[in-house]
Write an enzyme that holds these catalytic residues in place. Structure first.
Site, PDB file in Angstrom:
ATOM      1  N   ASP A   1      30.748  48.343 107.961  1.00 31.46           N
ATOM      2  CA  ASP A   1      31.516  49.356 107.237  1.00 31.46           C
ATOM      3  C   ASP A   1      31.204  50.744 107.784  1.00 31.46           C
ATOM      4  O   ASP A   1      30.034  51.091 107.949  1.00 31.46           O
ATOM      5  CB  ASP A   1      31.146  49.293 105.749  1.00 31.46           C
ATOM      6  CG  ASP A   1      31.232  47.879 105.194  1.00 31.46           C
ATOM      7  OD1 ASP A   1      32.354  47.404 104.991  1.00 31.46           O
ATOM      8  OD2 ASP A   1      30.176  47.253 104.975  1.00 31.46           O
TER       9      ASP A   1
ATOM     10  N   ASP B   1      30.396  41.978 107.639  1.00 31.34           N
ATOM     11  CA  ASP B   1      31.274  42.931 108.332  1.00 31.34           C
ATOM     12  C   ASP B   1      30.458  44.193 108.640  1.00 31.34           C
ATOM     13  O   ASP B   1      29.267  44.254 108.324  1.00 31.34           O
ATOM     14  CB  ASP B   1      32.490  43.277 107.457  1.00 31.34           C
ATOM     15  CG  ASP B   1      32.111  44.041 106.199  1.00 31.34           C
ATOM     16  OD1 ASP B   1      30.899  44.285 105.961  1.00 31.34           O
ATOM     17  OD2 ASP B   1      33.011  44.423 105.447  1.00 31.34           O
TER      18      ASP B   1
ATOM     19  N   ASP C   1      35.377  47.651 108.849  1.00 34.96           N
ATOM     20  CA  ASP C   1      36.121  48.487 107.902  1.00 34.96           C
ATOM     21  C   ASP C   1      35.906  49.946 108.259  1.00 34.96           C
ATOM     22  O   ASP C   1      34.763  50.382 108.427  1.00 34.96           O
ATOM     23  CB  ASP C   1      35.619  48.273 106.460  1.00 34.96           C
ATOM     24  CG  ASP C   1      36.042  46.925 105.882  1.00 34.96           C
ATOM     25  OD1 ASP C   1      36.939  46.287 106.466  1.00 34.96           O
ATOM     26  OD2 ASP C   1      35.476  46.528 104.848  1.00 34.96           O
TER      27      ASP C   1
HETATM   28  N1  DCT Z   1      32.023  47.678  97.553  1.00 29.23           N
HETATM   29  C1  DCT Z   1      32.236  47.816  96.203  1.00 29.23           C
HETATM   30  N2  DCT Z   1      33.165  47.055  95.582  1.00 29.23           N
HETATM   31  C2  DCT Z   1      33.874  46.147  96.280  1.00 29.23           C
HETATM   32  C3  DCT Z   1      33.668  45.987  97.649  1.00 29.23           C
HETATM   33  C4  DCT Z   1      32.734  46.771  98.261  1.00 29.23           C
HETATM   34  O1  DCT Z   1      31.611  48.655  95.565  1.00 29.23           O
HETATM   35  N3  DCT Z   1      34.776  45.403  95.635  1.00 29.23           N
HETATM   36  C5  DCT Z   1      31.042  48.540  98.207  1.00 29.23           C
HETATM   37  C6  DCT Z   1      29.656  48.031  98.087  1.00 29.23           C
HETATM   38  C7  DCT Z   1      29.215  47.724  99.465  1.00 29.23           C
HETATM   39  C8  DCT Z   1      30.263  48.337 100.369  1.00 29.23           C
HETATM   40  O2  DCT Z   1      31.354  48.641  99.563  1.00 29.23           O
HETATM   41  C9  DCT Z   1      30.644  47.447 101.487  1.00 29.23           C
HETATM   42  O3  DCT Z   1      31.144  46.209 101.013  1.00 29.23           O
HETATM   43  P1  DCT Z   1      30.748  44.837 101.671  1.00 29.23           P
HETATM   44  O4  DCT Z   1      30.855  44.920 103.134  1.00 29.23           O
HETATM   45  O5  DCT Z   1      31.521  43.783 100.965  1.00 29.23           O
HETATM   46  O6  DCT Z   1      29.235  44.693 101.201  1.00 29.23           O
HETATM   47  P2  DCT Z   1      27.893  44.755 102.014  1.00 29.23           P
HETATM   48  O7  DCT Z   1      26.875  45.160 101.032  1.00 29.23           O
HETATM   49  O8  DCT Z   1      28.052  45.563 103.238  1.00 29.23           O
HETATM   50  O9  DCT Z   1      27.643  43.242 102.347  1.00 29.23           O
HETATM   51  P3  DCT Z   1      27.769  42.471 103.749  1.00 29.23           P
HETATM   52  O10 DCT Z   1      26.422  42.594 104.360  1.00 29.23           O
HETATM   53  O11 DCT Z   1      28.092  41.066 103.382  1.00 29.23           O
HETATM   54  O12 DCT Z   1      28.837  43.115 104.561  1.00 29.23           O
HETATM   55 MG    MG Z   2      29.498  45.155 104.730  1.00 34.20          MG
END
Ligand code: DCT
Ligand code: MG
Length: 404
Positions: free
Chosen positions: A235, A233, A328
């Site tokens: 963010d 995703d 997000d």
């Molecule tokens: N995060 C966290 N706890 C969670 C979900 C998310 O601390 N339960 C934090 C850590 C990373 C950030 O929010 C964004 O989450 P993701 O999009 O799930 O992680 P990402 O590292 O961006 O991984 P991806 O590349 O798969 O999007």
């Molecule tokens: Mg992410």
């Protein structure tokens, strides 16, 4: 033009660091000797973890084990493998002998056995077993659907369902609005977001936000801020410098996208933040910010026009010229922005270890809103991520070194 971009020239600086690291590791023999295993911290926030992973063979195996334990809701074993994976990702050399892991933290018996098996056999029978396990395979498929977690997977598995196709075909199932969108855009959403797509969406988000709030600060967080070139995703963190807050911003932004036909799915969660409240760990939510989980329609710029006209001429269905992308958006008050940035940049394991370090080593409570010193009974203000690390008595770790 007043729309500011937070962050730093990640790309060039990161590439430089990676180059230096690579050069260093060409002397890995020397590196190995000067490396002191007992000095490696058990906390990933005291290590530097770039995307340059010398131990992928091991960390991939650990991640399969961790995921399997997650599906079994065995948090302790799951965490044991996640910590080991994170530790091996930070090593400046490839592990080739058992001697290489001597004295390292985060290596329990289960982990040690797995490493030994992989060193000796080249692969692990335990991991192979998991990858072939019916329950693991079904959960892996189910949880790849947006809106489906371990609980729902459990329910479907008990009903005898095993694949995404079987779930789709079962018309008696009651799906949430989120899951419906998850199935509708399944192929696009599992195909992962590229850096180019993230940049394109970033432009759209910045332009839209700044059309309502010209001074707003819009920052890409998550994996892309850590220098990854793919993600599941995108963010974003949004804040408005100064005292003015706009509770309506997120609604204005999503309403406009809806009008433009760009919004495929949207779920706005209103802020649940209470100022007087101490930082509190919530089980079901990461933080109390107002946020939006959305699916955006991103038009693909590189569409082959001849294919389009050709298919029209032949009366074929029009070629899909867009891709569904998970986005997000998180809105934070300006004074909490550095804390939110630190939390949302991740990685998840890095964040976990920061909070564990704060609690166990500093008697402080860290969350995405602030840092509370339990001894002094005060909240510690911070104007940047650097200041948060300083409050915690930690050396600063750059975003691209937080890939724990
Ligand atoms: N995060 C966290 N706890 C969670 C979900 C998310 O601390 N339960 C934090 C850590 C990373 C950030 O929010 C964004 O989450 P993701 O999009 O799930 O992680 P990402 O590292 O961006 O991984 P991806 O590349 O798969 O999007
Ligand atoms: Mg992410």
């Amino acid at each position: 033009t007043a729309c500011m971009e937070a962050g730093r020239p990640v790309d060039s600086e990161m590439k430089y660091r990676l180059m230096v690291r690579q050069l260093q590791c060409e002397y890995s023999g020397i590196q190995n000797e000067s490396f002191i295993a007992t000095k490696v911290s058990q906390y990933s926030c005291q290590r530097k973890t770039t995307l340059n992973n010398y131990n992928k063979k091991f960390t991939d195996a650990f991640e399969v084990m961790a995921e399997n334990y997650e599906f079994k809701e065995n948090e302790i074993f799951c965490l044991e493998f996640l910590r080991a994976s994170s530790l091996l990702k930070s090593l400046p050399f490839s592990v080739t002998r058992m001697k290489d892991i001597q004295g390292l933290p985060c290596v329990g018996d289960q982990v040690r056995d797995l490493i030994e098996e992989i060193i000796e056999e080249g692969e692990s029978s335990k991991v192979k077993e998991v990858l072939n396990d019916e329950r693991y395979k079904a959960f892996k498929q189910f949880t790849s659907v947006f809106g489906v977690g371990v609980k729902t997977s459990e329910k479907w598995y008990r009903m005898g369902l095993r694949t995404v196709e079987e779930v789709k075909a079962d018309k008696t199932l009651k799906l949430s609005k989120m899951q419906k969108a998850g199935f509708l855009y399944y192929e696009d959403l599992v195909s992962c977001v590229s850096k180019a797509e993230a940049d394109a969406v970033s432009l759209i988000v910045k332009n839209t936000v700044c059309s309502f709030l010209p001074d707003a600060l819009v920052t890409i967080t998550g994996g892309f801020r850590r220098g990854k070139n793919i993600g599941h995703d995108i963010d974003f963190l949004i804040t408005n410098p100064g005292p003015r807050e706009d509770d309506e911003l997120l609604h204005k932004v999503t309403d406009l996208w809806k009008k433009q036909g760009l919004l495929l799915y949207c779920d706005i969660i209103e802020s649940t933040f209470v100022k007087e409240q101490l930082p509190s760990r919530q089980v079901d939510a990461m933080d109390h910010f107002q946020k939006c989980f959305a699916i955006l329609k991103l038009y693909q710029p590189r569409v082959d026009n001849s294919t389009c006209t050709m298919s029209k001429k032949l009366g074929m269905a029009e070629v899909k010229d867009w891709k569904a992308i998970r986005v997000d958006l998180v809105i934070t008050p300006f004074e909490q922005y550095p804390y939110a940035l630190l939390g949302w940049t991740g990685s998840r394991q890095f964040g976990r270890d920061l909070r564990r370090y704060a609690a166990h080593e500093r008697k402080m409570i860290l969350d995405n809103h602030g840092l509370y010193d339990r001894r002094k009974r005060i909240f510690l203000k911070a104007g940047s991520e650097e200041e948060i690390f300083a409050h915690l008595g930690l050396d600063y770790v750059e975003p691209w070194e937080r890939n724990a």
